[in-house]
Design an enzyme around this catalytic site. Structure first.
Site, PDB file in Angstrom:
ATOM      1  N   ASP A   1      -7.572  -5.588  14.055  1.00 49.76           N
ATOM      2  CA  ASP A   1      -7.368  -4.133  13.937  1.00 49.76           C
ATOM      3  C   ASP A   1      -6.879  -3.854  12.514  1.00 49.76           C
ATOM      4  O   ASP A   1      -5.724  -3.481  12.277  1.00 49.76           O
ATOM      5  CB  ASP A   1      -6.324  -3.705  14.974  1.00 49.76           C
TER       6      ASP A   1
ATOM      7  N   THR B   1      -7.318  -2.689   8.235  1.00 49.28           N
ATOM      8  CA  THR B   1      -7.825  -1.650   7.342  1.00 49.28           C
ATOM      9  C   THR B   1      -9.212  -2.081   6.861  1.00 49.28           C
ATOM     10  O   THR B   1      -9.713  -3.132   7.243  1.00 49.28           O
ATOM     11  CB  THR B   1      -6.875  -1.535   6.134  1.00 49.28           C
ATOM     12  N   ASP B   2      -9.810  -1.276   5.986  1.00 49.93           N
ATOM     13  CA  ASP B   2     -11.140  -1.612   5.459  1.00 49.93           C
ATOM     14  C   ASP B   2     -11.043  -2.832   4.538  1.00 49.93           C
ATOM     15  O   ASP B   2      -9.936  -3.227   4.140  1.00 49.93           O
ATOM     16  CB  ASP B   2     -11.694  -0.401   4.681  1.00 49.93           C
TER      17      ASP B   2
ATOM     18  N   ASP C   1       0.304   0.291  13.778  1.00 53.99           N
ATOM     19  CA  ASP C   1       0.722   1.508  14.490  1.00 53.99           C
ATOM     20  C   ASP C   1       1.120   1.213  15.934  1.00 53.99           C
ATOM     21  O   ASP C   1       1.754   2.034  16.592  1.00 53.99           O
ATOM     22  CB  ASP C   1      -0.436   2.524  14.476  1.00 53.99           C
TER      23      ASP C   1
ATOM     24  N   HIS D   1      -8.219   2.821  20.382  1.00 50.41           N
ATOM     25  CA  HIS D   1      -7.407   1.811  21.070  1.00 50.41           C
ATOM     26  C   HIS D   1      -7.960   1.470  22.447  1.00 50.41           C
ATOM     27  O   HIS D   1      -7.817   0.337  22.914  1.00 50.41           O
ATOM     28  CB  HIS D   1      -5.943   2.260  21.122  1.00 50.41           C
TER      29      HIS D   1
ATOM     30  N   GLY E   1      -2.477 -11.981   7.922  1.00 48.31           N
ATOM     31  CA  GLY E   1      -3.263 -12.490   9.056  1.00 48.31           C
ATOM     32  C   GLY E   1      -4.177 -13.633   8.670  1.00 48.31           C
ATOM     33  O   GLY E   1      -4.461 -14.516   9.481  1.00 48.31           O
TER      34      GLY E   1
ATOM     35  N   GLN F   1       0.851  -1.203   0.000  1.00 48.55           N
ATOM     36  CA  GLN F   1       0.000   0.000   0.000  1.00 48.55           C
ATOM     37  C   GLN F   1       0.883   1.248   0.000  1.00 48.55           C
ATOM     38  O   GLN F   1       2.096   1.165   0.237  1.00 48.55           O
ATOM     39  CB  GLN F   1      -0.871  -0.003   1.270  1.00 48.55           C
TER      40      GLN F   1
ATOM     41  N   GLU G   1       1.128  -8.369  11.380  1.00 46.00           N
ATOM     42  CA  GLU G   1       0.973  -7.167  10.539  1.00 46.00           C
ATOM     43  C   GLU G   1       1.609  -7.476   9.187  1.00 46.00           C
ATOM     44  O   GLU G   1       2.796  -7.799   9.101  1.00 46.00           O
ATOM     45  CB  GLU G   1       1.675  -5.982  11.227  1.00 46.00           C
TER      46      GLU G   1
ATOM     47  N   PRO H   1      -5.183  -5.316   1.017  1.00 46.66           N
ATOM     48  CA  PRO H   1      -4.751  -6.443   1.873  1.00 46.66           C
ATOM     49  C   PRO H   1      -5.780  -6.787   2.953  1.00 46.66           C
ATOM     50  O   PRO H   1      -5.811  -7.891   3.457  1.00 46.66           O
ATOM     51  CB  PRO H   1      -3.434  -5.942   2.466  1.00 46.66           C
TER      52      PRO H   1
END
Ligand code: SAM
Length: 286
Positions: free
Chosen positions: A158, A160-161, A87, A63, A140, A32, A107, A165
Protein backbone atom coordinates in the site's frame (compact mmCIF):
# COMPACT_ATOMS: atom_id res chain seq x y z
CA UNK A 1 -9.31 29.58 9.23
CA UNK A 2 -8.43 30.89 5.73
CA UNK A 3 -9.81 28.82 2.87
CA UNK A 4 -7.52 27.93 -0.04
CA UNK A 5 -7.74 25.90 -3.27
CA UNK A 6 -5.92 22.53 -3.34
CA UNK A 7 -4.55 21.69 -6.78
CA UNK A 8 -2.70 18.54 -7.78
CA UNK A 9 -1.09 17.95 -11.20
CA UNK A 10 -2.41 14.66 -12.53
CA UNK A 11 -0.23 15.17 -15.61
CA UNK A 12 1.74 18.16 -16.96
CA UNK A 13 -1.48 19.55 -18.49
CA UNK A 14 -4.27 18.08 -16.34
CA UNK A 15 -4.87 19.32 -12.79
CA UNK A 16 -7.28 18.19 -10.06
CA UNK A 17 -8.55 21.03 -7.85
CA UNK A 18 -10.63 21.08 -4.66
CA UNK A 19 -11.92 24.58 -3.86
CA UNK A 20 -12.29 26.14 -0.40
CA UNK A 21 -10.26 23.76 1.75
CA UNK A 22 -8.73 24.47 5.16
CA UNK A 23 -5.14 23.45 5.73
CA UNK A 24 -4.97 21.71 9.12
CA UNK A 25 -1.26 20.88 9.29
CA UNK A 26 1.87 20.96 7.16
CA UNK A 27 5.35 19.63 7.85
CA UNK A 28 8.40 18.25 6.08
CA UNK A 29 9.40 14.84 7.46
CA UNK A 30 12.76 13.21 6.64
CA UNK A 31 10.94 11.48 3.74
CA UNK A 32 8.31 13.83 2.30
CA UNK A 33 6.08 16.86 2.75
CA UNK A 34 2.93 15.97 4.66
CA UNK A 35 -0.16 18.21 4.42
CA UNK A 36 -3.53 17.63 6.08
CA UNK A 37 -6.62 19.49 4.86
CA UNK A 38 -10.34 19.60 5.46
CA UNK A 39 -12.86 20.00 2.60
CA UNK A 40 -16.67 20.10 2.55
CA UNK A 41 -16.77 17.51 -0.23
CA UNK A 42 -14.02 15.06 0.77
CA UNK A 43 -13.82 15.58 4.54
CA UNK A 44 -10.34 15.40 6.05
CA UNK A 45 -7.63 14.38 3.58
CA UNK A 46 -3.88 14.33 3.39
CA UNK A 47 -1.28 14.57 0.68
CA UNK A 48 2.35 13.47 0.45
CA UNK A 49 4.58 15.67 -1.66
CA UNK A 50 1.41 17.33 -2.94
CA UNK A 51 -0.32 14.12 -4.09
CA UNK A 52 -3.69 12.96 -2.71
CA UNK A 53 -3.27 9.91 -0.49
CA UNK A 54 -6.42 9.34 1.53
CA UNK A 55 -9.69 11.21 2.15
CA UNK A 56 -12.70 10.43 4.28
CA UNK A 57 -15.11 10.29 1.33
CA UNK A 58 -13.56 7.57 -0.83
CA UNK A 59 -10.96 5.76 1.33
CA UNK A 60 -13.42 2.89 1.80
CA UNK A 61 -13.10 2.00 -1.90
CA UNK A 62 -9.31 1.57 -1.90
CA UNK A 63 -9.16 -0.17 1.49
CA UNK A 64 -12.00 -2.56 0.60
CA UNK A 65 -10.35 -3.58 -2.66
CA UNK A 66 -6.80 -4.02 -1.35
CA UNK A 67 -8.02 -6.19 1.57
CA UNK A 68 -11.14 -8.23 0.77
CA UNK A 69 -10.17 -9.55 -2.68
CA UNK A 70 -7.25 -11.68 -1.36
CA UNK A 71 -9.16 -12.61 1.81
CA UNK A 72 -12.01 -14.01 -0.32
CA UNK A 73 -9.52 -16.18 -2.25
CA UNK A 74 -7.60 -17.60 0.71
CA UNK A 75 -9.73 -17.41 3.91
CA UNK A 76 -6.91 -19.23 5.76
CA UNK A 77 -4.53 -16.26 5.65
CA UNK A 78 -2.98 -15.79 9.10
CA UNK A 79 0.25 -13.75 8.70
CA UNK A 80 -0.06 -10.43 6.88
CA UNK A 81 2.60 -7.88 5.92
CA UNK A 82 1.52 -4.37 4.94
CA UNK A 83 4.18 -2.23 3.27
CA UNK A 84 3.34 1.45 3.59
CA UNK A 85 -0.29 2.01 4.57
CA UNK A 86 0.59 4.78 7.02
CA UNK A 87 -3.00 6.04 7.22
CA UNK A 88 -4.04 2.75 8.82
CA UNK A 89 -6.99 2.00 6.50
CA UNK A 90 -5.58 -1.25 5.13
CA UNK A 91 -4.70 -2.51 8.63
CA UNK A 92 -8.21 -1.56 9.78
CA UNK A 93 -9.86 -3.72 7.11
CA UNK A 94 -7.49 -6.69 7.55
CA UNK A 95 -7.98 -6.62 11.34
CA UNK A 96 -11.70 -7.36 10.78
CA UNK A 97 -10.76 -11.02 10.08
CA UNK A 98 -10.62 -12.87 13.40
CA UNK A 99 -8.60 -15.73 11.86
CA UNK A 100 -5.63 -13.44 11.21
CA UNK A 101 -2.90 -13.87 13.81
CA UNK A 102 -0.30 -11.23 12.86
CA UNK A 103 -0.34 -7.92 10.97
CA UNK A 104 3.14 -6.42 10.49
CA UNK A 105 2.90 -2.90 9.08
CA UNK A 106 6.15 -1.45 7.73
CA UNK A 107 5.77 2.30 7.19
CA UNK A 108 8.94 4.28 6.44
CA UNK A 109 7.57 7.54 7.85
CA UNK A 110 6.33 7.51 11.46
CA UNK A 111 5.01 11.03 11.04
CA UNK A 112 2.38 9.80 8.58
CA UNK A 113 1.08 7.37 11.21
CA UNK A 114 1.14 9.88 14.08
CA UNK A 115 -0.57 12.61 12.05
CA UNK A 116 -3.18 10.15 10.73
CA UNK A 117 -3.89 9.10 14.33
CA UNK A 118 -4.43 12.77 15.19
CA UNK A 119 -6.38 14.01 12.13
CA UNK A 120 -7.79 10.84 10.47
CA UNK A 121 -9.09 8.46 13.18
CA UNK A 122 -11.49 7.03 10.55
CA UNK A 123 -8.57 5.08 9.06
CA UNK A 124 -5.96 5.16 11.85
CA UNK A 125 -8.02 4.30 14.94
CA UNK A 126 -7.35 0.52 14.80
CA UNK A 127 -3.56 0.92 14.79
CA UNK A 128 -3.30 1.18 18.59
CA UNK A 129 -6.40 -0.88 19.40
CA UNK A 130 -5.42 -4.30 18.08
CA UNK A 131 -2.45 -6.21 19.55
CA UNK A 132 -2.06 -8.22 16.34
CA UNK A 133 -0.85 -5.05 14.61
CA UNK A 134 2.92 -4.44 14.93
CA UNK A 135 4.28 -1.15 13.53
CA UNK A 136 7.81 -1.01 12.07
CA UNK A 137 9.03 2.44 11.03
CA UNK A 138 11.54 1.42 8.38
CA UNK A 139 12.03 0.93 4.66
CA UNK A 140 9.81 -1.84 3.31
CA UNK A 141 12.46 -2.74 0.75
CA UNK A 142 15.00 -3.62 3.47
CA UNK A 143 12.37 -5.25 5.69
CA UNK A 144 11.28 -7.70 2.97
CA UNK A 145 14.92 -8.40 2.05
CA UNK A 146 15.55 -9.52 5.64
CA UNK A 147 12.21 -11.33 6.08
CA UNK A 148 12.41 -15.09 6.61
CA UNK A 149 11.46 -17.41 3.74
CA UNK A 150 7.72 -18.18 3.62
CA UNK A 151 7.04 -16.00 6.67
CA UNK A 152 3.85 -14.36 5.36
CA UNK A 153 0.64 -15.57 3.70
CA UNK A 154 -0.31 -12.13 2.35
CA UNK A 155 1.77 -9.09 1.44
CA UNK A 156 -0.12 -5.84 0.71
CA UNK A 157 1.96 -3.12 -0.89
CA UNK A 158 0.00 0.00 0.00
CA UNK A 159 2.68 2.40 -1.14
CA UNK A 160 2.97 5.81 -2.70
CA UNK A 161 3.79 6.07 -6.42
CA UNK A 162 7.20 4.89 -7.67
CA UNK A 163 8.85 8.22 -6.89
CA UNK A 164 10.73 9.22 -3.75
CA UNK A 165 10.63 6.63 -0.94
CA UNK A 166 8.13 4.52 -2.90
CA UNK A 167 10.41 3.98 -5.89
CA UNK A 168 12.14 0.91 -4.42
CA UNK A 169 8.77 -0.81 -3.97
CA UNK A 170 8.40 -1.19 -7.73
CA UNK A 171 11.73 -2.95 -8.35
CA UNK A 172 12.46 -6.55 -9.37
CA UNK A 173 14.57 -7.01 -6.24
CA UNK A 174 11.60 -6.03 -4.08
CA UNK A 175 9.20 -8.39 -5.88
CA UNK A 176 11.83 -11.16 -5.73
CA UNK A 177 12.00 -10.76 -1.95
CA UNK A 178 8.21 -10.67 -1.67
CA UNK A 179 8.08 -13.97 -3.56
CA UNK A 180 10.63 -15.53 -1.18
CA UNK A 181 8.89 -14.16 1.95
CA UNK A 182 5.51 -15.56 0.86
CA UNK A 183 4.29 -19.06 1.79
CA UNK A 184 3.24 -21.46 -0.98
CA UNK A 185 -0.35 -20.26 -0.45
CA UNK A 186 0.98 -16.69 -0.54
CA UNK A 187 -0.70 -13.76 -2.28
CA UNK A 188 0.89 -10.39 -3.16
CA UNK A 189 -1.37 -7.37 -3.76
CA UNK A 190 0.45 -4.32 -5.04
CA UNK A 191 -0.43 -0.76 -5.90
CA UNK A 192 -0.50 -1.06 -9.71
CA UNK A 193 -1.12 2.53 -10.78
CA UNK A 194 -3.48 3.30 -13.68
CA UNK A 195 -3.87 2.60 -17.44
CA UNK A 196 -5.28 5.99 -18.43
CA UNK A 197 -2.65 8.76 -18.42
CA UNK A 198 0.77 7.92 -19.87
CA UNK A 199 2.55 8.88 -16.66
CA UNK A 200 0.85 6.11 -14.65
CA UNK A 201 0.39 3.68 -17.60
CA UNK A 202 4.18 3.46 -17.96
CA UNK A 203 4.53 2.46 -14.28
CA UNK A 204 1.65 -0.05 -14.57
CA UNK A 205 3.41 -1.80 -17.46
CA UNK A 206 6.82 -1.76 -15.73
CA UNK A 207 5.42 -3.27 -12.53
CA UNK A 208 3.39 -5.93 -14.36
CA UNK A 209 6.33 -7.01 -16.52
CA UNK A 210 8.41 -7.70 -13.39
CA UNK A 211 5.65 -9.47 -11.43
CA UNK A 212 4.43 -11.73 -14.25
CA UNK A 213 8.01 -12.96 -14.78
CA UNK A 214 8.13 -14.01 -11.13
CA UNK A 215 4.70 -15.35 -10.15
CA UNK A 216 2.83 -18.18 -11.94
CA UNK A 217 -0.42 -16.29 -11.43
CA UNK A 218 -0.25 -12.52 -12.07
CA UNK A 219 -3.59 -10.82 -12.60
CA UNK A 220 -4.71 -7.17 -12.40
CA UNK A 221 -7.99 -5.78 -11.12
CA UNK A 222 -9.62 -2.36 -11.33
CA UNK A 223 -11.70 -0.09 -9.16
CA UNK A 224 -13.06 3.45 -9.20
CA UNK A 225 -10.94 5.80 -7.10
CA UNK A 226 -12.32 9.26 -7.98
CA UNK A 227 -9.53 11.27 -6.33
CA UNK A 228 -6.62 9.48 -8.02
CA UNK A 229 -5.47 10.51 -11.52
CA UNK A 230 -8.31 9.61 -13.96
CA UNK A 231 -10.25 7.76 -11.24
CA UNK A 232 -9.40 4.42 -12.92
CA UNK A 233 -7.04 2.63 -10.55
CA UNK A 234 -5.54 -0.87 -10.41
CA UNK A 235 -4.17 -3.43 -8.00
CA UNK A 236 -1.98 -6.36 -8.96
CA UNK A 237 -2.89 -9.84 -7.68
CA UNK A 238 0.06 -12.25 -7.78
CA UNK A 239 0.14 -15.74 -6.31
CA UNK A 240 2.09 -19.00 -6.32
CA UNK A 241 -1.07 -21.09 -6.22
CA UNK A 242 -4.42 -19.30 -6.11
CA UNK A 243 -6.26 -17.73 -9.06
CA UNK A 244 -8.48 -14.82 -7.96
CA UNK A 245 -11.51 -16.01 -9.94
CA UNK A 246 -11.10 -19.81 -10.19
CA UNK A 247 -10.27 -20.01 -6.45
CA UNK A 248 -12.77 -17.37 -5.29
CA UNK A 249 -14.25 -18.74 -2.04
CA UNK A 250 -17.43 -16.69 -2.37
CA UNK A 251 -19.63 -18.69 0.04
CA UNK A 252 -16.92 -18.83 2.71
CA UNK A 253 -16.38 -15.06 2.48
CA UNK A 254 -20.11 -14.26 2.53
CA UNK A 255 -20.57 -16.49 5.57
CA UNK A 256 -18.32 -14.04 7.48
CA UNK A 257 -21.10 -11.41 7.13
CA UNK A 258 -18.61 -8.55 6.87
CA UNK A 259 -20.36 -5.28 5.99
CA UNK A 260 -18.54 -3.58 3.10
CA UNK A 261 -19.65 -0.53 1.09
CA UNK A 262 -17.72 -1.13 -2.12
CA UNK A 263 -16.46 -4.73 -2.23
CA UNK A 264 -18.95 -7.58 -2.82
CA UNK A 265 -18.79 -10.96 -4.55
CA UNK A 266 -19.98 -9.52 -7.88
CA UNK A 267 -17.38 -6.75 -7.82
CA UNK A 268 -14.78 -9.41 -6.96
CA UNK A 269 -15.40 -11.07 -10.34
CA UNK A 270 -16.12 -7.88 -12.29
CA UNK A 271 -12.96 -6.11 -11.14
CA UNK A 272 -10.82 -8.62 -13.06
CA UNK A 273 -12.82 -8.10 -16.30
CA UNK A 274 -10.54 -5.47 -17.81
CA UNK A 275 -11.11 -3.18 -20.84
CA UNK A 276 -9.41 -4.36 -24.04
CA UNK A 277 -6.89 -1.49 -24.10
CA UNK A 278 -5.79 -2.43 -20.55
CA UNK A 279 -5.56 -6.15 -21.34
CA UNK A 280 -3.49 -5.40 -24.43
CA UNK A 281 -1.11 -3.11 -22.50
CA UNK A 282 -0.61 -5.77 -19.81
CA UNK A 283 -0.24 -8.65 -22.29
CA UNK A 284 2.55 -6.80 -24.10
CA UNK A 285 4.23 -5.66 -20.86
CA UNK A 286 7.98 -6.42 -20.82
N1 SAM B 1 -3.42 4.65 -0.67
C1 SAM B 1 -2.33 5.55 -1.00
C2 SAM B 1 -1.99 5.47 -2.46
O1 SAM B 1 -2.45 4.55 -3.14
O2 SAM B 1 -1.21 6.35 -2.89
C3 SAM B 1 -1.11 5.24 -0.19
C4 SAM B 1 -1.35 5.01 1.24
S1 SAM B 1 -0.08 5.32 2.33
C5 SAM B 1 -0.28 7.00 2.69
C6 SAM B 1 1.42 5.20 1.39
C7 SAM B 1 2.57 5.12 2.36
O3 SAM B 1 3.69 4.47 1.78
C8 SAM B 1 3.09 6.47 2.85
O4 SAM B 1 2.73 6.66 4.20
C9 SAM B 1 4.61 6.39 2.67
O5 SAM B 1 5.34 6.98 3.73
C10 SAM B 1 4.81 4.89 2.57
N2 SAM B 1 6.05 4.48 1.91
C11 SAM B 1 6.60 4.98 0.78
N3 SAM B 1 7.76 4.34 0.49
C12 SAM B 1 7.94 3.40 1.47
C13 SAM B 1 8.94 2.43 1.73
N4 SAM B 1 10.00 2.29 0.92
N5 SAM B 1 8.79 1.62 2.80
C14 SAM B 1 7.70 1.75 3.63
N6 SAM B 1 6.72 2.67 3.46
C15 SAM B 1 6.84 3.48 2.37
Amino acid sequence: MKKIHYTEPWTKSVHFTILDVERLHSEVSPFQTIDFYRSDTFGTFFTLDGLMMVNEKDEFIYHDMISHVPMAVNPNIKRVLIIGGGDGGTAREIARYSGIEKIDMVEIDERVVRLSQKYLPLTAKTLDQDNRIHLFFEDGLAFVKNADKESYDLILVDSTDPIGPGEGLFTKAFYDNCYRALSNDGILINQHESPYFNEQKHEMIRAHAKIKDLFPIAEVYQFHQPTYPSGHWLFGFASKKFHPIKDHKMAAWEALNLKTNYYNSDIHKGAFMLPTYVKDALKNAR
